[in-house]
Design an enzyme around this catalytic site. Structure first.
Site, PDB file in Angstrom:
ATOM      1  N   ILE A   1      -4.645  23.190  59.200  1.00 32.01           N
ATOM      2  CA  ILE A   1      -4.451  22.273  60.336  1.00 32.01           C
ATOM      3  C   ILE A   1      -3.774  20.963  59.952  1.00 32.01           C
ATOM      4  CG2 ILE A   1      -6.225  23.098  61.929  1.00 32.01           C
ATOM      5  CD1 ILE A   1      -8.104  20.985  60.777  1.00 32.01           C
TER       6      ILE A   1
ATOM      7  N   SER B   1      -1.913  18.429  56.491  1.00 28.85           N
ATOM      8  CA  SER B   1      -1.793  18.140  55.063  1.00 28.85           C
ATOM      9  C   SER B   1      -1.277  16.726  54.893  1.00 28.85           C
ATOM     10  CB  SER B   1      -0.849  19.141  54.386  1.00 28.85           C
ATOM     11  OG  SER B   1       0.413  19.037  54.973  1.00 28.85           O
ATOM     12  N   GLY B   2      -1.613  16.141  53.772  1.00 27.78           N
ATOM     13  CA  GLY B   2      -1.116  14.809  53.454  1.00 27.78           C
ATOM     14  C   GLY B   2      -0.599  14.852  52.033  1.00 27.78           C
TER      15      GLY B   2
ATOM     16  N   ASP C   1      -5.738   2.220  54.088  1.00 27.00           N
ATOM     17  CA  ASP C   1      -4.659   3.136  54.475  1.00 27.00           C
ATOM     18  C   ASP C   1      -4.800   3.518  55.945  1.00 27.00           C
ATOM     19  OD1 ASP C   1      -2.362   4.609  54.195  1.00 27.00           O
ATOM     20  OD2 ASP C   1      -3.318   6.330  53.233  1.00 27.00           O
TER      21      ASP C   1
HETATM   22  N1  LIG Z   1     -12.137  16.379  59.884  1.00 27.33           N
HETATM   23  C1  LIG Z   1     -10.912  16.701  60.282  1.00 27.33           C
HETATM   24  N2  LIG Z   1     -10.719  17.388  61.434  1.00 27.33           N
HETATM   25  C2  LIG Z   1      -9.476  17.704  61.852  1.00 27.33           C
HETATM   26  N3  LIG Z   1      -8.350  17.381  61.196  1.00 27.33           N
HETATM   27  C3  LIG Z   1      -8.456  16.705  60.047  1.00 27.33           C
HETATM   28  C4  LIG Z   1      -9.736  16.328  59.517  1.00 27.33           C
HETATM   29  N4  LIG Z   1      -9.528  15.648  58.365  1.00 27.33           N
HETATM   30  C5  LIG Z   1      -8.202  15.610  58.172  1.00 27.33           C
HETATM   31  N5  LIG Z   1      -7.540  16.244  59.179  1.00 27.33           N
HETATM   32  C6  LIG Z   1      -6.084  16.403  59.337  1.00 27.33           C
HETATM   33  O1  LIG Z   1      -5.466  16.615  58.083  1.00 27.33           O
HETATM   34  C7  LIG Z   1      -4.459  15.626  57.837  1.00 27.33           C
HETATM   35  C8  LIG Z   1      -4.445  15.295  56.348  1.00 27.33           C
HETATM   36  O2  LIG Z   1      -5.720  14.789  55.956  1.00 27.33           O
HETATM   37  P1  LIG Z   1      -5.860  13.478  55.063  1.00 27.33           P
HETATM   38  O3  LIG Z   1      -5.145  12.335  55.744  1.00 27.33           O
HETATM   39  O4  LIG Z   1      -7.289  13.263  54.781  1.00 27.33           O
HETATM   40  O5  LIG Z   1      -5.062  13.918  53.755  1.00 27.33           O
HETATM   41  P2  LIG Z   1      -4.351  13.015  52.644  1.00 27.33           P
HETATM   42  O6  LIG Z   1      -3.595  13.904  51.719  1.00 27.33           O
HETATM   43  O7  LIG Z   1      -5.400  12.147  52.018  1.00 27.33           O
HETATM   44  O8  LIG Z   1      -3.351  12.167  53.542  1.00 27.33           O
HETATM   45  P3  LIG Z   1      -2.402  10.927  53.184  1.00 27.33           P
HETATM   46  O9  LIG Z   1      -1.060  11.483  52.827  1.00 27.33           O
HETATM   47  O10 LIG Z   1      -2.392  10.172  54.500  1.00 27.33           O
HETATM   48  O11 LIG Z   1      -3.068  10.151  52.098  1.00 27.33           O
HETATM   49  C9  LIG Z   1      -4.826  14.443  58.744  1.00 27.33           C
HETATM   50  O12 LIG Z   1      -3.705  13.729  59.191  1.00 27.33           O
HETATM   51  C10 LIG Z   1      -5.519  15.114  59.910  1.00 27.33           C
HETATM   52  O13 LIG Z   1      -4.617  15.423  60.939  1.00 27.33           O
END
Ligand SMILES: Nc1ncnc2c1ncn2[C@@H]1O[C@H](COP(=O)(O)OP(=O)(O)OP(=O)(O)O)[C@@H](O)[C@H]1O
Length: 446
Positions: free
Chosen positions: A39, A41-42, A159
């Site tokens: 769903i 990724s970051g 962030d």
């Molecule tokens: N609990 C959740 N329920 C639904 N979607 C989620 C949840 N946690 C994260 N996501 C989705 O996953 C995406 C990536 O998660 P997250 O931002 O935690 O990853 P990241 O790699 O740390 O991101 P970034 O590049 O911003 O540092 C989020 O933008 C969000 O849309």
């Protein structure tokens, strides 16, 4: 649907399924959680929707691949675990479980959270129409409530951006992604000085939401960086566009100067980076922007949130103070006439548990080795996830100190204990008296 298209879709579905199986190899935890679909990724994690098989609850699982491989990844993971594991707040994402598996490049860490339906980025841009004023204020109010809980405990998120604000269909907003979160108080000035280098500062906060003290590499970083981001997010909800949309550091600085005018001289004087100071000086003096126009110049629809509303404009101006010490703080923001006018009176909220603060205090100081040690202790193995779920055993929660006093008592006991975890005694109190090999967080308790 034509047969060719159907066949093509089947192939695509098969590929997605294989990718999901590849990304989410949960080992024994696969008996506890069944991944359904990717769903999100970051830069650091991939997230899938899954079902917890015993309860049939839908959950989100975030995988941080090879979390132990570099100090940056290990620190990000430890920060996220340590902020979220004891927090229970309606506007902060709920962490239900954490486990790890051994990947080819080190430990893969999996954070199991309540599933949220969407994020604010999709809500803002998923519609042709600008967001309804009612929702803008509802989201803003919840963001401030979540931040109050963190800021009172001196924890800065660092962030904040729309994609890190998760939203459900009922309009509930929860702050997520605590990989950059940091304990900040006066004593953290030491770290700030250490961080006072271009490399470190330029990796905190996504550019369009980055506060001037980070952008200009100023020594003082506090929870004020989040208040700047609140201003950017508020503006983005109103104009349906990034308010300060820079794509490079010099570009971002120029956008700030164009939109917000020149920083006060005492802020410029604090800038140690010669290049940045020169960039600002060469840009010349610009007239301060008029918020009425700034918030409306790109708005696609008509709304009256800003135009002519003095309290709204005052609120925005106070969020966009170049000088972090003059920027409105969370408590004053919640008391501001604009917020008082548009958000319902909210009851006083409970305090963030002291143990969150305690756990976050030392994370910034740890070596790579210590980060790995603590991460391993904080996270149970996938094997244990399965065993504990199926034995119905109660999970030890020795880390549950309710107050600073009980923390001090436990700390004293620990420091005189012969049982050592190889660290300096301040870092892993939960290890003291538990019979378990892994430190099992309290939220796992049945
Ligand atoms: N609990 C959740 N329920 C639904 N979607 C989620 C949840 N946690 C994260 N996501 C989705 O996953 C995406 C990536 O998660 P997250 O931002 O935690 O990853 P990241 O790699 O740390 O991101 P970034 O590049 O911003 O540092 C989020 O933008 C969000 O849309």
């Amino acid at each position: 649907m034509p047969a060719k298209k159907e066949g093509f879709n089947r192939v695509l579905d098969g590929l997605k399924k294989r990718q999901l199986q590849h990304d989410f190899k949960l080992e024994r935890a696969a008996e506890t959680y069944e991944p359904i679909q990717n769903i999100g990724s970051g830069a650091f994690g991939i997230v899938c929707e899954a079902v917890e098989t015993s309860s049939n609850d839908k959950v989100a699982i975030k995988k941080v691949a090879h979390a132990s491989a570099t100090p940056t990844l290990a620190r990000r993971t430890l920060r996220e675990i340590r902020v979220l594991r004891y927090i229970d707040h309606p506007n902060i994402v709920t962490l239900r479980d954490i486990f790890r598996t051994q990947g080819p490049l080190g430990i893969d860490v999996f954070l199991v959270m309540d599933l949220m339906q969407n994020n604010l980025h999709h809500i803002i841009y998923g519609n042709e129409e600008p967001l309804d004023e009612y929702y803008i204020n509802k989201f803003l109010g919840q963001l401030l409530r979540g931040l109050e809980y963190l800021h009172v405990a001196s924890i800065a998120h660092r962030d904040l951006k729309p994609s890190n604000l998760l939203v459900n269909q009922d309009g509930t907003l929860r702050i997520a992604d605590f990989g950059m979160a940091k304990f900040t108080d006066n004593s953290s000035r030491k770290h700030d000085d250490e961080e006072h280098c271009y490399y470190m500062t330029q990796h905190v906060a996504t550019l369009p939401y980055r506060a001037p003290e980070l952008l200009f590499v100023l020594p003082e970083h506090s929870t004020a960086v989040d208040m700047w981001a609140v201003g950017c997010i508020f503006g983005e909800m109103v104009i349906r566009n990034e308010l300060l949309p820079g794509r490079s550091v010099p570009g971002q600085i120029k956008i700030l100067l164009t939109v917000l005018g020149h920083p006060p001289q005492h802020v410029i004087d604090e800038i140690r980076c010669e290049r940045t100071r020169k960039l600002i000086q060469d840009y010349g003096t610009k007239a301060d922007g008029e918020w009425d126009d700034i918030m409306h110049c790109k708005a696609r629809g008509a709304d009256q949130i800003v135009r002519g509303n003095c309290d709204t404009i005052d609120f925005v101006k106070q969020l966009f103070q170049y000088d972090a010490t003059k920027r409105i703080n969370i408590q004053d923001a919640l008391r501001h006439p604009y917020i008082q006018r548009v958000t319902p009176q909210m009851a006083a909220q409970k305090k963030c548990p002291f143990r969150v603060k305690r756990d976050m205090m030392h994370v910034e100081d740890l070596s790579h080795q210590d980060l790995i040690k603590l991460m391993t202790q904080d996270v149970r193995s996938a094997e244990n996830t399965y065993n504990e779920m199926h034995s119905g055993g109660s999970f030890w929660s020795a880390g549950d100190f309710q107050s600073e006093r009980s923390y001090e008592i436990q700390k004293a006991k620990y420091e005189t204990s012969s049982h050592t975890n190889g660290l300096d005694g301040q870092h892993e109190l939960g290890y003291v008296s538990g019979g378990h090999q892994w430190r099992i967080p309290s939220y796992c308790a049945a």
